[in-house]
Design a protein around this motif. Structure first.
Motif, mmCIF file in Angstrom:
data_model
loop_
_atom_site.group_PDB
_atom_site.id
_atom_site.type_symbol
_atom_site.label_atom_id
_atom_site.label_comp_id
_atom_site.label_asym_id
_atom_site.label_seq_id
_atom_site.Cartn_x
_atom_site.Cartn_y
_atom_site.Cartn_z
ATOM 1 N N ALA A 455 1.029 -1.422 -0.028
ATOM 2 C CA ALA A 455 -0.115 0.200 -0.120
ATOM 3 C C ALA A 455 0.934 1.397 0.244
ATOM 4 N N LEU A 456 2.039 1.345 0.893
ATOM 5 C CA LEU A 456 2.748 2.291 0.752
ATOM 6 C C LEU A 456 3.510 2.592 -0.492
ATOM 7 N N GLU A 457 3.889 1.528 -1.216
ATOM 8 C CA GLU A 457 4.498 1.534 -2.435
ATOM 9 C C GLU A 457 3.604 2.223 -3.419
ATOM 10 N N ASN A 458 2.081 1.687 -3.333
ATOM 11 C CA ASN A 458 1.224 2.591 -4.166
ATOM 12 C C ASN A 458 0.998 3.955 -4.132
ATOM 13 N N LEU A 459 1.262 4.359 -2.860
ATOM 14 C CA LEU A 459 1.145 5.968 -2.595
ATOM 15 C C LEU A 459 2.296 6.763 -3.263
ATOM 16 N N SER A 460 3.476 5.930 -3.514
ATOM 17 C CA SER A 460 4.582 6.764 -4.053
ATOM 18 C C SER A 460 4.186 7.330 -5.539
ATOM 19 N N VAL A 461 3.224 6.909 -5.919
ATOM 20 C CA VAL A 461 2.600 7.520 -7.460
ATOM 21 C C VAL A 461 2.325 9.071 -7.328
ATOM 22 N N LEU A 462 1.820 9.366 -6.014
ATOM 23 C CA LEU A 462 1.403 10.841 -5.811
ATOM 24 C C LEU A 462 2.615 11.756 -5.417
ATOM 25 N N PRO A 463 2.664 12.845 -5.609
ATOM 26 C CA PRO A 463 3.670 13.875 -5.430
ATOM 27 C C PRO A 463 3.584 14.129 -3.663
ATOM 28 N N PRO A 464 4.691 14.522 -3.323
ATOM 29 C CA PRO A 464 4.984 14.661 -1.810
ATOM 30 C C PRO A 464 3.664 15.875 -1.644
ATOM 31 N N SER A 465 3.329 15.483 -0.368
ATOM 32 C CA SER A 465 2.577 16.631 0.162
ATOM 33 C C SER A 465 1.975 16.034 1.627
ATOM 34 N N ASP A 466 1.387 17.127 2.334
ATOM 35 C CA ASP A 466 1.254 16.734 3.769
ATOM 36 C C ASP A 466 -0.025 15.721 3.742
ATOM 37 N N ALA A 467 -0.650 15.640 2.685
ATOM 38 C CA ALA A 467 -2.116 14.862 2.686
ATOM 39 C C ALA A 467 -1.363 13.149 2.423
ATOM 40 N N ARG A 468 -0.261 13.166 1.595
ATOM 41 C CA ARG A 468 0.311 11.707 1.319
ATOM 42 C C ARG A 468 0.976 11.392 2.491
ATOM 43 N N SER A 469 1.788 12.303 3.253
ATOM 44 C CA SER A 469 2.361 11.983 4.555
ATOM 45 C C SER A 469 1.271 11.215 5.443
ATOM 46 N N ALA A 470 0.288 12.113 5.741
ATOM 47 C CA ALA A 470 -0.779 11.734 6.513
ATOM 48 C C ALA A 470 -1.426 10.105 6.279
ATOM 49 N N LEU A 471 -1.527 9.947 4.853
ATOM 50 C CA LEU A 471 -1.954 8.690 4.337
ATOM 51 C C LEU A 471 -0.939 7.650 4.569
ATOM 52 N N GLU A 472 0.402 8.162 4.484
ATOM 53 C CA GLU A 472 1.336 6.857 4.810
ATOM 54 C C GLU A 472 1.496 6.702 6.214
ATOM 55 N N LEU A 473 1.146 7.614 7.219
ATOM 56 C CA LEU A 473 1.101 7.636 8.580
ATOM 57 C C LEU A 473 -0.080 6.725 8.758
ATOM 58 N N LEU A 474 -1.295 6.847 8.279
ATOM 59 C CA LEU A 474 -2.370 6.167 8.486
ATOM 60 C C LEU A 474 -2.220 4.665 8.159
ATOM 61 N N THR A 475 -1.670 4.523 7.115
ATOM 62 C CA THR A 475 -1.371 3.058 6.737
ATOM 63 C C THR A 475 -0.648 2.291 7.499
ATOM 64 N N ASN A 476 0.742 2.983 8.166
ATOM 65 C CA ASN A 476 1.411 2.382 9.097
ATOM 66 C C ASN A 476 0.679 2.022 10.252
ATOM 67 N N SER A 477 -0.245 3.000 10.790
ATOM 68 C CA SER A 477 -0.808 2.840 12.025
ATOM 69 C C SER A 477 -1.847 1.698 11.997
ATOM 70 N N VAL A 478 -2.224 1.105 10.968
ATOM 71 C CA VAL A 478 -3.252 0.054 10.942
ATOM 72 C C VAL A 478 -2.516 -1.077 11.375
ATOM 73 N N LEU A 479 -1.236 -1.192 11.259
ATOM 74 C CA LEU A 479 -0.533 -2.455 11.933
ATOM 75 C C LEU A 479 -0.296 -2.280 13.174
ATOM 76 N N THR A 480 -0.532 -1.307 13.883
ATOM 77 C CA THR A 480 -0.140 -1.287 15.437
ATOM 78 C C THR A 480 -1.378 -0.812 16.228
ATOM 79 N N ARG A 481 -2.705 -0.922 15.473
ATOM 80 C CA ARG A 481 -3.982 -0.721 16.212
ATOM 81 C C ARG A 481 -4.215 -1.595 17.077
ATOM 82 N N SER A 482 -4.899 -1.139 17.963
ATOM 83 C CA SER A 482 -5.431 -2.324 19.299
ATOM 84 C C SER A 482 -6.841 -2.501 19.189
ATOM 85 N N LYS A 483 -7.616 -1.853 18.263
ATOM 86 C CA LYS A 483 -9.116 -1.883 18.179
ATOM 87 C C LYS A 483 -9.539 -1.524 16.816
#
Length: 483
Positions: A455-483
């Motif tokens: 999923a993170l690799e797919n996001l690399s198609v988008l230009p760098p931006s605050d929104a893309r960084s937030a999407l990357e953070l959201l994607t990573n946080s899926v792995l560490t969620r507890s609920k």
């Protein structure tokens, strides 16, 4: 088996995935700001700025008004129906799906206008923003805003339109000004509301099917009201969502979102069967076996080419592989389908080119699979209070998810328990011990981690931006969620 995506669903076990590489958009192949997170797998990125500690912050206004906006779409003339339909929106939910739409919409805005010409972006779509002209051969049929009726109000309601306020025609508060500031098109905002309505309808139905008694930390809809009311409220939400989908006035997006509704039902039917090992023409009727009536032949039925109907094999490894394919395909239909198609729809509405549209679809698909696989893992590791619904419920429901399938690969005799859906005394305890003995939870976590990477690799198609960084953070946080 041919999958729904013609082979894109990976196999399970030590070879369950092949790393996919997203196409890079011209001029936007910069190194992801979360490359370190990709390389270190589950480790959550620590952003440089506090404003990314919560992905909601970038679209806080839209998210804070989400429930209010949805309420304006689901209004009914019947007060009890209104109460049941809005019940799940009152509690604090994850709201992951509308969040993805809004963040992805902002990220897509960073693509130059000259590279967003796949469709015409209508004047009514962009309000205060420039009019992006598409190619002559690929135009939209937009024409009106998401709040404009297509049919006469008297036809829609069947009564005097002067005595009723159409809940699907209320203008949104200060929409042009918000769009001009945030760069989210009105149709993308409405898309976020629609997908949450579809998801919530599926929760109402799922809780009835699964006999759930809790959702989001309080009684589930079927307990708070009745099974019948919960089912009808879910149907009503889907009906209201369908009207809102039509008013997006984009045939491709209408097709995508309508398909997700069918996918949810297909996935639920796959879950009722649960495994490719069962070939008997029977269905479970609340604990009683019921024989499926034979077809008369008057209505010819043809299975989709991606149908999963692999019979039981004498080879253990083949059975396990088939079970993993069945599990992943069911997971796609029940969870990843909506995430993938909403991501594609957001890209379509932005006017982005085909490679971006496809990578947005794959992003949502990989994130959706990761999300549900983590959810299945949490069922083995979390308490009721932590996840807001009964834990360790999958085995009790007879569901064979990734942790037990990984254990089955190492212990063939578990196949008998899986085939009978853990119905005999002691089956659930045996399965739990096997999952612990053969590291089923950790192998499931690794499986989710691989989908997160893709999923993170797919996001690399988008230009760098605050929104893309937030999407990357959201994607990573899926792995560490507890609920």
């Amino acid at each position: 088996m041919k999958s729904i995506l013609r082979g894109t669903l990976p196999r399970a076990g030590p070879f369950y995935i092949k790393r996919g590489i997203a196409k890079s958009h011209r001029g936007h192949n910069e190194i992801s700001s979360f490359k370190t997170a990709v390389e270190t797998a589950e480790k959550l990125v620590q952003p440089k700025s506090d404003k990314f500690s919560d992905p909601f912050s970038i679209v806080s206004h839209e998210m804070s008004n989400l429930a209010k906006s949805i309420a304006s779409l689901i209004g009914s003339g019947h007060p009890t129906l209104n109460r049941v339909s809005s019940y799940y929106f009152e509690a604090e939910g994850k709201n992951v799906r509308p969040l993805i739409v809004l963040l992805l919409s902002k990220a897509l805005l960073k693509i130059p206008e000259s590279e967003r010409t796949r469709i015409d972006i209508d004047d009514q779509d962009v309000t205060e923003q420039p009019h992006y002209k598409g190619t002559p051969t690929k135009t939209s049929v937009a024409g009106n805003t998401v709040d404009d009726l297509i049919s006469p109000l008297a036809v829609l309601h069947g009564i005097n339109p002067r005595v009723i306020l159409d809940p699907l025609s209320k203008p949104m508060d200060q929409l042009p000004q918000i769009d001009a500031i945030n760069g989210i098109l009105p149709k993308q905002r409405r898309l976020a509301e629609i997908v949450e309505m579809i998801h919530t309808a599926s929760l109402l139905h799922d809780d009835v099917i699964d006999l759930s008694d809790a959702r989001r930390g309080r009684p589930s809809g079927n307990i708070a009201f009745t099974n019948k009311m919960a089912v009808l409220a879910g149907d009503f939400l889907l009906g209201r969502a369908s009207v809102a989908i039509a008013r997006l006035r984009n045939p491709e997006v209408i097709e995508l979102l309508s398909t997700t509704i069918a996918n949810l039902v297909e996935g639920e039917f796959m879950q009722l069967k649960n495994t490719v090992m069962s070939t008997e023409p029977t269905i479970n009727n609340d604990g009683d076996a019921k024989t499926v009536p034979e077809a008369t032949g008057k209505v010819p039925t043809v299975l989709h080419e991606y149908s999963v109907a692999t019979p039981k094999s004498v080879d253990h490894a083949t059975n396990v592989d088939a079970a993993f394919e069945y599990y992943l395909h069911k997971t796609y239909l029940k969870t990843a389908s909506l995430m993938s198609k909403l991501s594609r729809a957001a890209a379509v509405l932005s006017g982005a080119q085909d490679d971006v549209v496809e990578n947005c679809y794959q992003f949502g698909r990989n994130l959706g699979l990761c999300f549900q696989i983590v959810d299945d893992m949490l069922d083995y590791t979390s308490s009721d209070d932590a996840i807001g619904k009964p834990s360790q419920a999958d085995l009790k429901l007879g569901l064979a998810t990734a942790p037990i399938l990984f254990a089955w690969r190492e212990r063939p005799e578990l196949g008998e328990l899986i085939a009978r859906k853990f119905k005999e005394d002691g089956d659930v305890e045996i399965a739990r011990r096997a999952v612990q003995q053969f590291d089923g939870v950790e192998k499931t976590r690794q499986m989710a981690r691989e989908y997160c990477h893709r999923a993170l690799e797919n996001l690399s198609v988008l230009p760098p931006s605050d929104a893309r960084s937030a999407l990357e953070l959201l994607t990573n946080s899926v792995l560490t969620r507890s609920k």
